[in-house]
Write a protein that holds these residues in place. Structure first.
Motif, PDB file in Angstrom:
ATOM      1  N   GLY A 246      49.240  34.992  31.193  1.00 56.11           N
ATOM      2  CA  GLY A 246      48.872  34.592  33.245  1.00 56.11           C
ATOM      3  C   GLY A 246      48.345  35.830  34.553  1.00 56.11           C
ATOM      4  N   PRO A 247      48.492  35.406  35.579  1.00 53.19           N
ATOM      5  CA  PRO A 247      47.874  35.959  36.482  1.00 53.19           C
ATOM      6  C   PRO A 247      48.949  36.589  36.834  1.00 53.19           C
ATOM      7  CG  PRO A 247      47.464  33.676  37.476  1.00 53.19           C
ATOM      8  CD  PRO A 247      48.238  33.708  35.802  1.00 53.19           C
ATOM      9  N   PHE A 248      50.089  36.846  36.878  1.00 59.50           N
ATOM     10  CA  PHE A 248      51.857  36.516  37.582  1.00 59.50           C
ATOM     11  C   PHE A 248      52.498  37.519  36.746  1.00 59.50           C
ATOM     12  CE2 PHE A 248      49.441  34.702  41.565  1.00 59.50           C
ATOM     13  CZ  PHE A 248      49.357  35.908  42.244  1.00 59.50           C
ATOM     14  N   THR A 249      53.226  38.265  36.439  1.00 61.83           N
ATOM     15  CA  THR A 249      54.374  38.892  36.250  1.00 61.83           C
ATOM     16  C   THR A 249      54.922  39.104  36.753  1.00 61.83           C
ATOM     17  OG1 THR A 249      54.231  41.390  36.892  1.00 61.83           O
ATOM     18  CG2 THR A 249      52.710  40.719  34.484  1.00 61.83           C
ATOM     19  N   ARG A 263      51.347  40.877  40.703  1.00 64.30           N
ATOM     20  CA  ARG A 263      49.644  40.676  40.314  1.00 64.30           C
ATOM     21  C   ARG A 263      50.016  41.159  38.482  1.00 64.30           C
ATOM     22  NH1 ARG A 263      44.679  43.337  40.678  1.00 64.30           N
ATOM     23  NH2 ARG A 263      42.701  42.308  40.573  1.00 64.30           N
ATOM     24  N   ASN A 264      49.177  40.860  37.727  1.00 62.56           N
ATOM     25  CA  ASN A 264      48.968  40.407  36.729  1.00 62.56           C
ATOM     26  C   ASN A 264      47.627  42.262  36.961  1.00 62.56           C
ATOM     27  OD1 ASN A 264      47.803  41.416  34.134  1.00 62.56           O
ATOM     28  ND2 ASN A 264      47.330  39.506  33.471  1.00 62.56           N
ATOM     29  N   PRO A 265      47.190  43.095  36.339  1.00 62.98           N
ATOM     30  CA  PRO A 265      45.736  44.189  37.320  1.00 62.98           C
ATOM     31  C   PRO A 265      45.072  43.784  35.950  1.00 62.98           C
ATOM     32  CG  PRO A 265      47.630  45.093  36.317  1.00 62.98           C
ATOM     33  CD  PRO A 265      48.442  44.101  36.250  1.00 62.98           C
ATOM     34  N   ASN A 266      45.532  43.058  34.719  1.00 60.74           N
ATOM     35  CA  ASN A 266      44.004  43.102  34.257  1.00 60.74           C
ATOM     36  C   ASN A 266      44.220  41.554  33.925  1.00 60.74           C
ATOM     37  OD1 ASN A 266      44.061  45.527  33.397  1.00 60.74           O
ATOM     38  ND2 ASN A 266      46.542  45.495  32.595  1.00 60.74           N
ATOM     39  N   TYR A 267      44.026  40.435  34.060  1.00 56.39           N
ATOM     40  CA  TYR A 267      43.949  39.580  33.828  1.00 56.39           C
ATOM     41  C   TYR A 267      42.641  38.759  33.620  1.00 56.39           C
ATOM     42  CZ  TYR A 267      44.557  34.408  34.898  1.00 56.39           C
ATOM     43  OH  TYR A 267      43.993  32.964  34.491  1.00 56.39           O
ATOM     44  N   TRP A 268      42.250  37.974  32.868  1.00 52.20           N
ATOM     45  CA  TRP A 268      40.674  37.707  32.606  1.00 52.20           C
ATOM     46  C   TRP A 268      40.247  37.636  33.406  1.00 52.20           C
ATOM     47  CZ3 TRP A 268      39.448  33.086  32.693  1.00 52.20           C
ATOM     48  CH2 TRP A 268      40.221  31.790  32.330  1.00 52.20           C
ATOM     49  N   ASN A 275      34.738  40.357  40.581  1.00 55.66           N
ATOM     50  CA  ASN A 275      35.708  40.792  41.221  1.00 55.66           C
ATOM     51  C   ASN A 275      37.546  40.152  40.446  1.00 55.66           C
ATOM     52  OD1 ASN A 275      35.102  42.354  43.307  1.00 55.66           O
ATOM     53  ND2 ASN A 275      34.592  40.177  44.845  1.00 55.66           N
ATOM     54  N   ARG A 276      37.990  41.338  39.540  1.00 54.89           N
ATOM     55  CA  ARG A 276      39.233  40.374  39.055  1.00 54.89           C
ATOM     56  C   ARG A 276      40.202  39.587  39.361  1.00 54.89           C
ATOM     57  NH1 ARG A 276      40.248  41.230  33.837  1.00 54.89           N
ATOM     58  NH2 ARG A 276      38.693  43.480  33.157  1.00 54.89           N
ATOM     59  N   LEU A 277      40.624  38.681  39.707  1.00 53.14           N
ATOM     60  CA  LEU A 277      41.658  37.740  40.268  1.00 53.14           C
ATOM     61  C   LEU A 277      43.032  37.472  39.495  1.00 53.14           C
ATOM     62  CD1 LEU A 277      39.468  34.793  39.947  1.00 53.14           C
ATOM     63  CD2 LEU A 277      39.891  36.265  42.023  1.00 53.14           C
ATOM     64  N   PRO A 278      43.995  37.817  40.152  1.00 54.58           N
ATOM     65  CA  PRO A 278      44.397  36.591  41.705  1.00 54.58           C
ATOM     66  C   PRO A 278      43.927  38.118  42.910  1.00 54.58           C
ATOM     67  CG  PRO A 278      46.120  37.705  40.714  1.00 54.58           C
ATOM     68  CD  PRO A 278      45.499  38.120  39.402  1.00 54.58           C
ATOM     69  N   TYR A 279      43.622  37.118  43.431  1.00 51.01           N
ATOM     70  CA  TYR A 279      43.772  37.891  44.957  1.00 51.01           C
ATOM     71  C   TYR A 279      44.920  38.171  45.612  1.00 51.01           C
ATOM     72  CZ  TYR A 279      38.846  36.591  45.346  1.00 51.01           C
ATOM     73  OH  TYR A 279      37.832  35.598  45.116  1.00 51.01           O
ATOM     74  N   LEU A 280      45.777  37.697  45.629  1.00 51.59           N
ATOM     75  CA  LEU A 280      47.144  37.776  45.931  1.00 51.59           C
ATOM     76  C   LEU A 280      48.274  39.575  45.135  1.00 51.59           C
ATOM     77  CD1 LEU A 280      48.954  34.066  46.295  1.00 51.59           C
ATOM     78  CD2 LEU A 280      47.749  35.582  48.016  1.00 51.59           C
ATOM     79  N   GLU A 281      48.914  39.904  46.070  1.00 51.74           N
ATOM     80  CA  GLU A 281      49.473  41.011  45.210  1.00 51.74           C
ATOM     81  C   GLU A 281      50.895  40.670  44.533  1.00 51.74           C
ATOM     82  OE1 GLU A 281      48.616  43.595  44.355  1.00 51.74           O
ATOM     83  OE2 GLU A 281      46.588  44.254  45.511  1.00 51.74           O
ATOM     84  N   LYS A 282      51.528  39.282  45.600  1.00 53.05           N
ATOM     85  CA  LYS A 282      52.537  39.083  44.987  1.00 53.05           C
ATOM     86  C   LYS A 282      52.904  37.601  45.896  1.00 53.05           C
ATOM     87  CE  LYS A 282      54.865  43.394  46.140  1.00 53.05           C
ATOM     88  NZ  LYS A 282      55.187  43.678  44.904  1.00 53.05           N
TER      89      LYS A 282
END
Length: 611
Positions: A246-249, A263-268, A275-282
């Motif tokens: 998922g988009p977060f860990t 944020r998952n920096p390697n989200y598909w 631009n790779r999603l998600p936008y939110l950092e936390k």
């Protein structure tokens, strides 16, 4: 279904702000509709929400910032596969994904981990082509073997209490034995990126159900094989070891205080510009002891979103401008709140004592008694006095928000203490000693315990009102709130409860309620895991839920679920109370959001617009 936060000194200013707001609340109350007006205006709300969805277009956002929200209970587990309570699932759904997902704009099924699918003419064989650009959080590539593992070794593993299994146990009527028998679908990885599912019977919500989470074979297979799966990924597990796609860990979990997702920096998934999603950092979940504390946190600008109760609406409404937030209306809730009776005839395996005292079991299994109690629930008073008019009386098990699946013509029980008393008199349960409490035919006083979860102000007030009203009918209720996760344990493992006010989530697909309505399932609260249906009406609900899931014609499906709602209303194993108006306060600092019938945003595209 659904640790205490230390309050900071700044909370005193918030409390003062609440007191000041009360001075202007009277004026705001004039804006709140009566019960009948709220129901009439619901049509225009629905149309506006549909327009929001039709007009919405994603904007390119920026990668920064966080979303902070509150939760009354901390997670009970980090193992989503066995979780049944929202205190855990509300967090874990950001970490895991399925082959499909449901659009927050249209409610239509969309690709997720699968990029496409095909099916046979009879609708029994489905072939999914999977994305090749998906990685697990630890960098390992996602493949069809993970899907194969999830279904065959977790969901269909009888040694694991997988919460998704009821949705994938397909039932067919066996003409030879005259009984319903369960069958599994076959799930097979044809190659690294192709998965095939073969169903034993047609299944109308199949694509929607394939949104169920997929788990990493390379991490969890060893725990399945050595029998430790159910204790794996508990709340003491190091966050970095909870692996999804998922988009977060999970960054950290401070017990009783907060859960922080990063944020998952390697989200598909990427936006329209690559631009790779998600936008939110936390995403930050603050664990609070009550809804009242959650309100104070929102007013203190420590959280960005708050689910508004009718009680708090007149306090918050005048603060929208100064607080830089908007209260969004989304119509009646999908979820339900109800009073349930424990009708479980089983015994505790450790003590050999019955879960229920025999006399109480007899009361609760008496349909006429349950109907009498139903006449003692004053829904209009709950709406007007607890929810400030922002609610709807609920008579049916499926919310009006579900559209034509909702049956508005089920039996209704008007609030009428005289009628409740007359019904109980007819049973022969009368007050023989003049103490104000009725006795049954054996002389046992009609009294029982009632529980709900602490921190939920609405449920706590509903319980108090039930206690007071049933006293007028000669029934003594001993009410005591419990911490949420302790309550869940009583419901799903120890079964040591008598009556309860609790809520279940809902949605637009009625089959998702089979875990609650089918007599053999875990969440059939009043008597779970029945070897055979205990009553004829439960057997009929079983049958119509099964047939409704296998009927591919929509209008015919509607008729099945309407029948199930009518049976439930007649037999009242649970007594529904009220549906809240869906009200959500959100800071005016987010892009790619709009209220729809189904949600406020897709979290992957949400971004902050403030500096």
């Amino acid at each position: 279904m659904h640790p205490k936060l230390l309050e900071k000194p700044m909370m005193r200013d918030s409390i003062r702000h609440v007191l000041n707001a009360v001075l202007v609340a009277v004026a705001v109350l004039a804006l709140i509709p009566s019960v009948s007006t709220a129901q009439t205006s619901n049509v225009s709300i629905v149309e506006q929400l549909k327009n929001n969805a039709n007009e919405f277009q994603y904007q390119i956002g920026k990668q920064s910032g966080s979303l902070t929200l509150s939760t009354i209970a901390g997670p009970k587990t980090f193992n989503l596969a066995i979780s049944t309570e929202t205190s855990s699932t509300a967090i874990l759904t950001y970490l895991f994904e399925g082959l499909t997902r449901t659009s927050w704009l249209t409610n239509q099924v969309e690709p997720d981990l699968a990029e496409s699918w095909t099916h046979s003419d009879d609708g029994l064989t489905w072939t999914f082509k999977l994305r090749k650009d998906v990685q697990w959080h630890d960098g390992k590539g996602f493949t069809a073997h993970d899907v194969d593992f999830t279904f065959n070794q977790i969901i269909y593993n009888e040694d694991i209490p997988a919460s998704a299994r009821p949705g994938f146990n397909f039932r067919r009527f066996d003409d030879e034995s005259g009984t319903w028998k369960e069958a599994k679908m076959t799930v097979k990885a044809l190659d690294d990126y192709t998965i095939q599912c073969v169903l034993p019977v047609p299944f109308a919500p199949f694509l929607r159900s394939m949104a169920t989470a997929i788990y990493p074979k390379h991490i969890l297979e060893k725990h399945v094989n050595d029998g430790t799966f159910t204790s794996t990924w508990n709340v003491s597990t190091e966050p970095a070891k909870i692996i999804g796609t998922g988009p977060f860990t999970i960054e950290r979990y401070d017990v009783g205080e907060r859960v922080i997702l990063k944020r998952n920096p390697n989200y598909w998934l990427k936006d329209a510009q690559g631009n790779r999603l998600p936008y939110l950092e936390k995403i930050i979940f603050l664990i609070v002891p009550s809804q009242a504390t959650a309100l104070l946190k929102f007013q203190a600008k420590e959280t960005d979103i708050y689910s508004v109760t009718g009680e708090h609406f007149p306090i918050l409404k005048p603060q929208e401008k100064d607080g830089n937030f908007t209260i969004h209306k989304q119509g009646p809730a999908f979820g339900t709140t109800f009073l349930a009776f424990n009708m479980n005839p089983g015994k505790n395996a450790d003590t050999d004592k019955p879960y229920m005292a025999p006399e109480k079991l007899n009361w609760f299994r008496n349909k006429t008694f349950r109907q009498a109690v139903a006449h003692g629930i004053d829904k209009d008073s709950i709406i007007n006095n607890v929810m400030n008019g922002l609610g709807y009386p609920q008579w049916s098990s499926i919310s009006p928000a579900a559209g034509d699946f909702h049956n508005s013509n089920v039996r209704q029980y008007d609030y009428n203490i005289d009628k409740a008393n007359a019904i109980l008199d007819d049973i022969g349960w009368i007050d023989t000693d003049g103490d104000g409490i009725r006795e049954d035919e054996e002389g046992n006083p009609i009294e029982f315990s009632l529980v709900t979860n602490t921190g939920n102000v609405v449920r706590e007030k509903v319980c108090t009102m039930i206690k007071q009203d049933l006293k007028k009918a000669g029934i003594e209720v001993h009410y005591k709130p419990l911490e949420f996760n302790a309550l869940v344990s009583q419901l799903t493992s120890t079964y040591d409860w008598e009556t309860i006010v609790i809520g279940f989530t809902g949605g637009t697909e009625p089959h998702n309620g089979i875990n609650f309505w089918h007599s053999s399932e875990r969440l059939h609260l009043w008597y779970p895991y029945q070897p055979q249906p205990a009553t004829e009406w439960e057997a009929e609900i079983n049958e119509v839920y099964i047939k409704g899931s296998q009927e591919l014609n929509h209008d015919a499906r509607v008729k099945y679920y309407h029948r199930a709602q009518a049976i439930a209303a007649e037999n009242v194993p649970v007594i529904y109370t009220v549906l809240s108006e869906r009200l959500t306060s959100v800071r005016n600092v987010f892009g790619n959001m709009t209220p729809t019938l189904y949600a406020l945003w897709d979290i992957r595209y949400l971004y902050r617009t403030d500096p």
